[in-house]
Every structure is written in structure tokens, then in C-alpha cells.
Design a protein around this motif. Structure first.
Motif, short mmCIF file in Angstrom:
data_model
loop_
_atom_site.label_atom_id
_atom_site.label_comp_id
_atom_site.label_asym_id
_atom_site.label_seq_id
_atom_site.Cartn_x
_atom_site.Cartn_y
_atom_site.Cartn_z
N LEU A 243 10.45 10.18 -7.09
CA LEU A 243 10.15 8.99 -6.21
C LEU A 243 10.71 7.84 -6.65
CD1 LEU A 243 6.26 9.92 -5.97
CD2 LEU A 243 8.09 10.31 -4.20
N ARG A 244 10.73 7.34 -7.96
CA ARG A 244 11.29 6.41 -8.31
C ARG A 244 12.85 6.27 -7.91
NH1 ARG A 244 10.24 2.43 -12.14
NH2 ARG A 244 7.83 2.77 -11.24
N ARG A 245 13.55 7.38 -8.45
CA ARG A 245 15.04 7.39 -7.94
C ARG A 245 15.14 7.21 -6.62
NH1 ARG A 245 19.07 6.92 -11.27
NH2 ARG A 245 20.26 8.18 -9.99
N SER A 246 14.18 7.46 -5.60
CA SER A 246 14.32 7.55 -4.17
C SER A 246 13.97 6.12 -3.64
CB SER A 246 13.38 8.61 -3.57
OG SER A 246 13.95 9.98 -3.95
N GLY A 247 13.53 5.31 -4.67
CA GLY A 247 13.25 4.07 -4.18
C GLY A 247 11.85 3.91 -3.72
N PHE A 248 10.82 4.99 -3.90
CA PHE A 248 9.41 4.50 -3.87
C PHE A 248 8.77 3.71 -5.13
CE2 PHE A 248 10.35 8.27 -1.19
CZ PHE A 248 9.77 7.93 -0.14
N ASP A 249 7.71 2.88 -4.74
CA ASP A 249 6.98 2.31 -5.81
C ASP A 249 5.76 3.07 -6.07
OD1 ASP A 249 5.93 0.44 -7.28
OD2 ASP A 249 5.57 -1.16 -5.96
N LEU A 250 5.51 3.35 -7.72
CA LEU A 250 4.51 4.11 -7.74
C LEU A 250 3.31 3.68 -8.02
CD1 LEU A 250 6.46 6.22 -10.62
CD2 LEU A 250 6.11 6.75 -8.09
N ALA A 251 3.13 2.07 -8.03
CA ALA A 251 1.80 1.31 -8.12
C ALA A 251 0.84 1.66 -7.10
CB ALA A 251 2.30 -0.06 -8.24
N PRO A 252 1.35 1.55 -5.59
CA PRO A 252 0.50 1.90 -4.62
C PRO A 252 -0.29 3.35 -4.57
CG PRO A 252 2.33 0.75 -3.76
CD PRO A 252 2.72 1.04 -5.17
N LEU A 253 0.62 4.38 -5.08
CA LEU A 253 0.11 5.61 -5.35
C LEU A 253 -1.03 5.67 -6.14
CD1 LEU A 253 0.61 8.74 -4.52
CD2 LEU A 253 2.52 8.75 -6.48
N LEU A 254 -0.80 4.95 -7.51
CA LEU A 254 -1.83 5.12 -8.33
C LEU A 254 -3.01 4.43 -8.05
CD1 LEU A 254 -2.74 5.55 -11.23
CD2 LEU A 254 -1.75 3.36 -12.13
N LEU A 255 -3.03 3.24 -7.20
CA LEU A 255 -4.12 2.72 -6.81
C LEU A 255 -4.66 3.50 -5.74
CD1 LEU A 255 -2.80 -1.02 -6.78
CD2 LEU A 255 -4.19 0.00 -8.20
N ALA A 256 -4.13 4.24 -4.66
CA ALA A 256 -4.58 4.90 -3.88
C ALA A 256 -5.36 6.27 -4.36
CB ALA A 256 -3.62 5.41 -2.75
N PHE A 257 -4.81 6.65 -5.52
CA PHE A 257 -5.47 7.78 -6.22
C PHE A 257 -6.73 7.27 -6.69
CE2 PHE A 257 -6.22 10.18 -10.13
CZ PHE A 257 -6.28 11.43 -9.71
N LEU A 258 -6.87 6.07 -7.28
CA LEU A 258 -8.04 5.75 -7.98
C LEU A 258 -9.04 5.22 -6.87
CD1 LEU A 258 -6.66 3.44 -10.93
CD2 LEU A 258 -7.75 5.75 -11.12
N LEU A 259 -8.50 4.47 -5.70
CA LEU A 259 -9.79 4.03 -4.71
C LEU A 259 -9.86 4.78 -3.67
CD1 LEU A 259 -8.16 0.27 -4.56
CD2 LEU A 259 -10.05 1.24 -5.88
N GLY A 260 -8.90 6.06 -3.42
CA GLY A 260 -9.22 6.98 -2.30
C GLY A 260 -10.76 7.37 -2.44
N SER A 261 -11.26 7.77 -3.46
CA SER A 261 -12.65 8.41 -3.34
C SER A 261 -13.61 7.27 -2.96
CB SER A 261 -12.95 9.16 -4.72
OG SER A 261 -12.86 7.88 -5.79
N LEU A 262 -13.53 6.15 -3.47
CA LEU A 262 -14.42 5.01 -3.15
C LEU A 262 -14.42 4.66 -1.47
CD1 LEU A 262 -13.90 2.51 -6.26
CD2 LEU A 262 -15.70 4.44 -5.77
#
Length: 203
Positions: free
Chosen positions: A146-165
Motif C-alpha cells: 500500500l505504501r509503494r502504491s501511494g496509499f497513506d496508512l494513517a487513515p487505515l489505522l484510525l478507521a480500524f480503531l474507530l470503526g467499532s465505535l
């Protein structure tokens, strides 16, 4: 900012101590201030605080408005640790700054494998399972792609943490509105927050 208000702006970019002290002071202030939305609202403002939030959730501590009432020892412990940490920084940084600088000279070809080894050891030590190691390696490969493809991993981590809430509060809102989505726009407060969120996505 420091360069604009300095009496000798020509010194900046040539090793002026003001140019180093200003950004470092702002960095330290931002690091501590980022705990405010986490502890008060349960919203991590960045990836590092998101990891801390994940650790709190793993131990059954839900950050938010009820944190001070439900876990006052944790809240005031964090506040006290910030005060003690600043004092310890002065004690440790002054005599050990030369040693810390040497760490920056470690080449990436040595640092990266060392970090990988410690990650694998940590993953294996939790349940003594090779499967956990495979999960870590797989996630690392996916993240690298994902990083090599230009995706930012920060929103993915935040979505993983806040998704259940988000899902939990969405269900509560739908129950309160008897299944109608209009409950989310009927209140001026919720409508304001939704408008801000929408504007943030468009900008």
C-alpha cells in the motif's frame, strides 16, 4: 515564525539555535496536546495516539468523557507522567545527547532488520504461536504494498480503531430514531458536526 520575529533572520539556515529550539518546542507541545482529544472525546488525532488508544481498548479502558469518572487514576497518571517526563528529559538529554546522536548514524540496512526481528519476537511471545508471526508478516507485506502504491496508512489505522465505535453509536442512534436516519440531522449539534465532516472530506 521564529525567523520572522528574530532580530537576525539571516542566521537561520546556518545552524542558529533559535531555529532548532522553536520547532522542537512546538513538537513537544503538540505531542502532549494530542492527548486532549483522546482523553476527553475518545478521538485519536494521529497514528501514534491511535496506537495508544488501541492499547487502552485492549485493557478495557474506553477513552472519552467518562474516563475521568471511571478511571481517575489513569487520567491523572497520564497528566503526572507528562510533568515527570519533561523533568526527566532535562536530566537525560543533557548528558546523553551525544549517545542519542550516534543512533542516527546507524545505517537503515542494520536498523530495519533489527526492528523486524523485535516485531517477530514480540508477536510470537504473546501466544507462542507461529500463526501470529504469519499475521505480522502478512500485514507488513500488505502495508508495504500500500505504501509503494501511494496509499497513506494513517487513515487505515484510525478507521480500524474507530470503526467499532462508529458502528456502536450508529446502532444507538438508529434505535433512538426508530430506524430513521433523520435523527442524525434533526439536532443542530449533530448537523453541525456532519457538515464539518463533509466539508473536511471535500477540501
Amino acid at each position: 515564525m521564529e525567523k520572522r520575529i528574530s532580530r537576525h533572520p539571516e542566521r537561520f539556515g546556518k545552524g542558529a539555535i533559535e531555529g532548532l529550539a522553536g520547532p522542537e518546542s512546538a513538537n513537544n507541545a503538540a505531542a502532549q496536546a494530542s492527548f486532549i482529544p483522546l482523553l476527553c472525546l475518545g478521538i485519536p488525532p494521529n497514528v501514534v495516539i491511535g496506537v495508544i488508544m488501541g492499547g487502552l481498548l485492549m485493557h478495557g479502558v474506553v477513552p472519552g468523557p467518562r474516563l475521568i469518572a471511571d478511571h481517575p487514576h489513569l487520567f491523572w497518571g497520564v497528566v503526572a507522567s507528562m510533568l515527570i517526563g519533561n523533568a526527566m528529559l532535562i536530566v537525560l538529554n543533557v548528558p546523553l545527547i551525544r549517545i542519542f546522536v550516534l543512533l542516527l548514524r546507524v545505517p537503515p540496512r542494520i536498523m530495519a532488520p533489527s526492528i523486524l526481528v523485535f516485531c517477530i519476537i514480540g508477536a510470537f511471545s504473546i501466544h507462542n504461536s507461529v500463526f501470529d508471526v504469519g499475521v505480522v508478516v502478512s500485514c507488513g507485506i500488505i502495508a508495504y504494498g500500500l505504501r509503494r502504491s501511494g496509499f497513506d496508512l494513517a487513515p487505515l489505522l484510525l478507521a480500524f480503531l474507530l470503526g467499532s465505535l462508529l458502528e456502536q453509536n450508529l446502532r444507538q442512534g438508529l434505535i433512538m430514531g426508530y430506524g430513521s436516519l433523520s435523527v442524525f440531522v434533526s439536532s443542530p449539534i449533530s448537523l453541525t458536526f456532519l457538515s464539518i465532516a463533509g466539508a473536511t472530506l471535500l477540501l
